[in-house]
Design a protein around this motif. Structure first.
Motif, short mmCIF file in Angstrom:
data_model
loop_
_atom_site.label_atom_id
_atom_site.label_comp_id
_atom_site.label_asym_id
_atom_site.label_seq_id
_atom_site.Cartn_x
_atom_site.Cartn_y
_atom_site.Cartn_z
N VAL A 49 0.85 -1.19 0.00
CA VAL A 49 0.00 0.00 0.00
C VAL A 49 0.88 1.24 0.00
CG1 VAL A 49 -1.74 1.27 1.30
CG2 VAL A 49 -1.84 -1.22 1.21
N ASN B 108 -0.40 4.48 0.09
CA ASN B 108 -1.02 5.60 0.80
C ASN B 108 -0.57 5.58 2.26
OD1 ASN B 108 -2.71 7.41 2.13
ND2 ASN B 108 -4.46 6.94 0.83
N ILE C 1 -3.31 5.10 5.04
CA ILE C 1 -3.79 3.73 5.19
C ILE C 1 -2.73 2.89 5.89
CG2 ILE C 1 -4.47 1.65 3.93
CD1 ILE C 1 -5.73 3.51 1.85
N ARG C 2 -1.47 3.10 5.57
CA ARG C 2 -0.39 2.37 6.24
C ARG C 2 -0.43 2.57 7.75
NH1 ARG C 2 5.16 3.96 3.21
NH2 ARG C 2 4.78 2.92 1.22
N PHE D 240 -3.64 1.14 9.36
CA PHE D 240 -3.57 -0.32 9.44
C PHE D 240 -2.61 -0.74 10.55
CE2 PHE D 240 -1.92 -4.47 8.30
CZ PHE D 240 -3.11 -5.18 8.15
#
Length: 118
Positions: A88, A90, A93-94, A97
């Motif tokens: 990923v 972005n 988002i990393r 998550f």
């Protein structure tokens, strides 16, 4: 003061705040580059702490099974974060998550340690 004027002032101040608080993807990438080694260091320290404590006190009594469980849980969680970070691009988002995985690992750890959900 009329309501429309007050709403206009609020919109203007929010726009100013948004411009001042603008975080770019480059900033988040730089944060990620700092957090990655810190995360692996945290895994190593958490794995090392009971081993060191067992040398100085009898109150910490981990078996091989405990170390295997902790290793699978911590290294597995960190490896999952690495895998998603690799796939990923972005950074929002990393980081989101990673925070989610850390929360799940902490909940599993708490359940295994003291049975917090019983």
């Amino acid at each position: 003061m009329p309501v429309t004027a007050a709403c206009g002032m609020v919109r203007a101040s929010m726009a100013t705040w948004r411009d001042e608080m603008n975080v770019t993807n480059e900033d988040l990438d730089q944060l990620w580059r700092i957090l990655r080694p810190l995360g692996w260091a945290a895994v190593a320290l958490v794995m090392l702490a009971p081993a060191v404590a067992m040398r100085f006190t009898d109150e910490v009594n981990w078996t091989t099974t405990d170390f295997v469980f902790a290793g699978v849980l911590l290294i597995g969680g960190a490896a999952l974060i690495e895998l998603v970070a690799w796939r990923v691009r972005n950074p929002v988002i990393r980081i989101g998550f990673a925070l989610g995985v850390v929360a799940v690992v902490a909940l599993i750890w708490a359940e295994a340690a003291v049975g917090i959900f019983h």
